[in-house]
Scaffold this motif. Structure first.
Motif, short mmCIF file in Angstrom:
data_model
loop_
_atom_site.label_atom_id
_atom_site.label_comp_id
_atom_site.label_asym_id
_atom_site.label_seq_id
_atom_site.Cartn_x
_atom_site.Cartn_y
_atom_site.Cartn_z
N UNK A 1 47.18 44.05 30.51
CA UNK A 1 46.52 45.34 30.66
C UNK A 1 45.33 45.20 31.60
N UNK A 2 44.77 46.34 31.99
CA UNK A 2 43.53 46.38 32.78
C UNK A 2 42.40 46.79 31.85
N UNK A 3 41.29 46.05 31.93
CA UNK A 3 40.13 46.34 31.10
C UNK A 3 38.87 46.01 31.89
N UNK A 4 37.99 47.00 32.03
CA UNK A 4 36.73 46.83 32.77
C UNK A 4 36.96 46.28 34.17
N UNK A 5 37.98 46.79 34.85
CA UNK A 5 38.22 46.44 36.24
C UNK A 5 38.86 45.09 36.48
N UNK A 6 39.30 44.43 35.41
CA UNK A 6 39.97 43.14 35.55
C UNK A 6 41.29 43.16 34.77
N UNK A 7 42.18 42.23 35.10
CA UNK A 7 43.47 42.12 34.44
C UNK A 7 43.37 41.08 33.32
N UNK A 8 43.90 41.41 32.16
CA UNK A 8 43.97 40.48 31.04
C UNK A 8 45.43 40.24 30.70
N UNK B 1 41.91 36.04 32.16
CA UNK B 1 41.32 37.21 32.80
C UNK B 1 41.35 36.99 34.31
N UNK B 2 41.77 38.03 35.05
CA UNK B 2 41.93 37.92 36.51
C UNK B 2 40.91 38.80 37.22
N UNK B 3 40.19 38.20 38.14
CA UNK B 3 39.24 38.92 39.00
C UNK B 3 39.93 39.18 40.33
N UNK B 4 40.30 40.44 40.64
CA UNK B 4 41.04 40.71 41.88
C UNK B 4 40.21 40.50 43.14
N UNK B 5 38.90 40.58 43.03
CA UNK B 5 38.06 40.36 44.20
C UNK B 5 38.04 38.88 44.61
N UNK B 6 38.03 37.99 43.63
CA UNK B 6 37.98 36.55 43.91
C UNK B 6 39.35 35.89 43.86
N UNK B 7 40.37 36.63 43.38
CA UNK B 7 41.72 36.09 43.22
C UNK B 7 41.69 34.82 42.37
N UNK B 8 41.06 34.96 41.18
CA UNK B 8 40.86 33.81 40.29
C UNK B 8 41.22 34.21 38.86
#
Length: 236
Positions: free
Chosen positions: A138-145, A161-168
């Motif tokens: 799901x998406x939560x607070x702008x990040x993927x879990x 948890x995935x940060x789309x800005x950092x691709x991490x």
């Protein structure tokens, strides 16, 4: 979609189907919609810009890369294939793009790819730390879990948890038990994990992630244990 719950593909009489139907929340009536071009089950479905996307899945004994898009005006049409064939994957929409995570195609997958509808292209993203088949996403607070899933050895209790800005991808606090076929959803500004299967039986656990303390809090259990792999929250 437009006050309708849409049912797309799956198995009928133990054979994959391309049938699509809808149930209207207001009229309480079922109706048939145009069928997909490809029969498929264990696929992903997401809604983006009032279009439905049916992604990958299984056709008999073959994992699919094919993707179809449905619009009310044009019905189903095939779009760009995914890079990697997969079933049992997680799929979500974030920042007007589709992310498909993990799954299975003869091996358990860490791979993640992203679809941009403006370019009709799939691109590879950073792999998850752990292979995840039948995970919750799901998406939560702008990040993927992503939560749980089967990693080829056991049902996982880990959460990433995935940060789309950092691709991490970053591992966060694990669940109390490993589980697959679990549902993960963002509701009321909280991250919820509901039901699933621990490898031996269906479970009725419900947990909420407390980001301030980086841990999971147990909530009242579901009255009936189950996979609850498909789940939606209606918010006005």
């Amino acid at each position: 979609m437009n006050d309708n719950l849409i049912f797309i593909g799956g198995l009928r009489d133990y054979k994959p189907t391309n049938e699509v139907s809808s149930w209207n929340f207001k009229t309480k009536i079922f109706q048939k919609l145009p069928s997909m071009n490809q029969s498929r089950f264990w696929h992903c479905v997401v809604l983006l810009n009032d279009n439905i996307y049916a992604i990958g899945g299984l056709a008999l004994d073959e994992e699919l890369t094919s993707v179809e898009m449905y619009s009310v005006s044009n019905g189903w049409k095939e779009i760009k294939n995914m890079i990697t064939p997969r079933r049992h994957a997680g799929a979500i929409v974030l920042n007007a793009k589709i992310y498909v995570i993990g799954g299975y195609n003869g091996s358990y997958l860490k791979s993640v790819e992203c679809y941009d509808p403006t370019t009709n292209c799939w691109t590879q993203c950073a792999d998850t730390n752990e292979a995840r088949d039948l995970c919750g996403a799901t998406v939560h607070n702008g990040q993927i879990f992503v939560v749980g899933g089967f990693n080829g050895v056991r049902c996982s209790s880990t959460v990433e948890r995935y940060d789309p800005q950092r691709d991490v991808w970053t591992k966060i606090w694990s669940l109390s038990i490993g589980m697959k076929c679990v549902n993960c959803i963002s509701f009321d500004n909280q991250l919820w994990v509901i039901g699933g299967h621990d490898g031996g039986k269906c479970i009725n656990n419900v947990s909420v992630y407390d980001g301030s303390n980086d841990k999971w809090l147990a909530k009242k259990s579901m009255p009936v244990a189950g996979y609850y792999y498909c789940f939606s929250a209606l918010q006005n």
